[in-house]
Design an enzyme around this catalytic site. Structure first.
Site, PDB file in Angstrom:
ATOM      1  N   ARG A 159       0.933 -30.761   9.401  1.00 24.26           N
ATOM      2  CA  ARG A 159       0.587 -29.806  10.258  1.00 24.26           C
ATOM      3  C   ARG A 159       0.691 -28.986   9.453  1.00 24.26           C
ATOM      4  O   ARG A 159      -0.674 -28.359   9.724  1.00 24.26           O
ATOM      5  CB  ARG A 159       1.467 -29.405  10.955  1.00 24.26           C
ATOM      6  CG  ARG A 159       2.158 -29.915  12.225  1.00 24.26           C
ATOM      7  CD  ARG A 159       3.369 -29.869  13.619  1.00 24.26           C
ATOM      8  NE  ARG A 159       3.482 -30.585  13.756  1.00 24.26           N
ATOM      9  CZ  ARG A 159       5.231 -31.275  14.669  1.00 24.26           C
ATOM     10  NH1 ARG A 159       5.812 -30.065  14.149  1.00 24.26           N
ATOM     11  NH2 ARG A 159       4.970 -32.040  15.429  1.00 24.26           N
ATOM     12  N   ASP A 216       0.405  -1.467  -0.375  1.00 25.10           N
ATOM     13  CA  ASP A 216      -0.146  -0.077  -0.254  1.00 25.10           C
ATOM     14  C   ASP A 216       1.225   1.240  -0.131  1.00 25.10           C
ATOM     15  O   ASP A 216       1.835   0.952  -0.311  1.00 25.10           O
ATOM     16  CB  ASP A 216      -1.042  -0.087   1.422  1.00 25.10           C
ATOM     17  CG  ASP A 216       0.280  -0.063   2.370  1.00 25.10           C
ATOM     18  OD1 ASP A 216       1.196   0.611   2.990  1.00 25.10           O
ATOM     19  OD2 ASP A 216      -0.625   0.247   3.220  1.00 25.10           O
ATOM     20  N   CYS A 251       3.038  -3.083   4.107  1.00 24.76           N
ATOM     21  CA  CYS A 251       1.949  -2.680   4.101  1.00 24.76           C
ATOM     22  C   CYS A 251       3.105  -1.135   6.074  1.00 24.76           C
ATOM     23  O   CYS A 251       3.444  -1.452   5.618  1.00 24.76           O
ATOM     24  CB  CYS A 251       1.196  -2.465   4.869  1.00 24.76           C
ATOM     25  SG  CYS A 251       0.408  -3.497   6.262  1.00 24.76           S
ATOM     26  N   ARG A 276       6.718   0.698   8.289  1.00 26.23           N
ATOM     27  CA  ARG A 276       7.668   1.554   8.935  1.00 26.23           C
ATOM     28  C   ARG A 276       7.885   1.457  10.832  1.00 26.23           C
ATOM     29  O   ARG A 276       8.434   2.398  11.771  1.00 26.23           O
ATOM     30  CB  ARG A 276       5.588   2.200   9.769  1.00 26.23           C
ATOM     31  CG  ARG A 276       5.477   2.834   8.796  1.00 26.23           C
ATOM     32  CD  ARG A 276       3.576   3.379   8.654  1.00 26.23           C
ATOM     33  NE  ARG A 276       3.473   4.402   7.801  1.00 26.23           N
ATOM     34  CZ  ARG A 276       1.895   4.944   7.751  1.00 26.23           C
ATOM     35  NH1 ARG A 276       1.063   4.172   8.427  1.00 26.23           N
ATOM     36  NH2 ARG A 276       1.228   5.461   7.155  1.00 26.23           N
ATOM     37  N   HIS A 306       9.684 -24.376   8.110  1.00 24.52           N
ATOM     38  CA  HIS A 306       8.828 -25.286   9.647  1.00 24.52           C
ATOM     39  C   HIS A 306       7.232 -24.887   8.749  1.00 24.52           C
ATOM     40  O   HIS A 306       5.887 -25.708   9.012  1.00 24.52           O
ATOM     41  CB  HIS A 306       8.673 -25.064  10.998  1.00 24.52           C
ATOM     42  CG  HIS A 306       9.625 -25.475  11.852  1.00 24.52           C
ATOM     43  ND1 HIS A 306       9.556 -25.258  12.952  1.00 24.52           N
ATOM     44  CD2 HIS A 306      11.130 -26.132  11.209  1.00 24.52           C
ATOM     45  CE1 HIS A 306      10.541 -25.998  13.490  1.00 24.52           C
ATOM     46  NE2 HIS A 306      11.695 -26.479  12.871  1.00 24.52           N
ATOM     47  N   HIS A 323       6.341 -31.562   9.426  1.00 28.47           N
ATOM     48  CA  HIS A 323       5.723 -30.464   8.774  1.00 28.47           C
ATOM     49  C   HIS A 323       4.483 -30.944   7.932  1.00 28.47           C
ATOM     50  O   HIS A 323       3.948 -29.958   8.644  1.00 28.47           O
ATOM     51  CB  HIS A 323       6.629 -29.180   8.801  1.00 28.47           C
ATOM     52  CG  HIS A 323       7.823 -28.879  10.090  1.00 28.47           C
ATOM     53  ND1 HIS A 323       8.423 -28.551  11.248  1.00 28.47           N
ATOM     54  CD2 HIS A 323       9.056 -29.571   9.795  1.00 28.47           C
ATOM     55  CE1 HIS A 323       8.226 -28.131  12.121  1.00 28.47           C
ATOM     56  NE2 HIS A 323       9.743 -29.033  11.302  1.00 28.47           N
ATOM     57  N   THR A 341       2.894  -1.567   8.940  1.00 23.52           N
ATOM     58  CA  THR A 341       3.116  -2.235   9.898  1.00 23.52           C
ATOM     59  C   THR A 341       3.502  -3.777   9.505  1.00 23.52           C
ATOM     60  O   THR A 341       3.594  -4.520  10.511  1.00 23.52           O
ATOM     61  CB  THR A 341       1.835  -3.202  11.437  1.00 23.52           C
ATOM     62  OG1 THR A 341       0.576  -2.897  10.925  1.00 23.52           O
ATOM     63  CG2 THR A 341       1.445  -1.374  12.021  1.00 23.52           C
TER      64      THR A 341
END
Ligand code: RB5
Length: 145
Positions: A137, A11, A66, A110, A99, A134, A68
């Protein structure tokens, strides 16, 4: 790199870091497609997460950015075939591959600097999935609720 191609999108908050990452990929001659955004003008991160998710296949990795990394990773993970890992240090990126067989990396522009972002990317794209215990899972993730 372990896959043929990288799709990258951000973004407005991730735009500048995305540009630096594209330059890095170009210098390394790693094949990538930049899906936007194309400027710092405000836009909505879900649009770019959905666009990138729609392009992904078994031969590609994705990188989403973005402010965060949170909104864009939440959105990407709504897609069944996407396992998006939000990483702010390199060890998490390594284990997301080993994993979790993550196919998309999310970054928070940011929260981290360029050098760290590039190191995270290197770790992500160079680390193979360990398979073995793995696999079961991952199948359970894909099975959903
Ligand atoms: C945009 O201001 C910001 O909310 C977005 O980039 C992201 O951080 C959301 O999770």
């Amino acid at each position: 790199m372990l896959r043929e191609k990288i799709y990258i999108a951000s973004d407005h908050a991730g735009f500048e870091l995305k540009e630096k990452i594209c330059e890095f990929l170009k210098n390394k001659q790693i094949s990538f497609t930049d899906l936007g955004t194309d400027s710092k003008q405000s836009c909505d991160y879900p649009d770019y997460a959905h666009l990138l998710a729609s392009k992904m296949d078994s031969k590609s990795f994705g990188i989403l950015i973005c402010g965060t990394g949170i909104g864009i990773s939440i959105t990407a993970n709504k897609h069944k075939k996407i396992r998006c890992a939000l990483c702010h240090e390199s060890l998490s990126a390594k284990f997301a591959r080993k994993h979790n067989d993550a196919n998309v990396l999310a970054l928070g522009a940011r929260l981290i600097g360029v050098d760290l972002a590039l190191d995270i990317i290197e770790n992500f794209i160079q680390t193979p999935f360990e398979e073995g215990r793995h696999i079961k899972r991952i199948q359970k993730i894909e099975a959903g609720l």
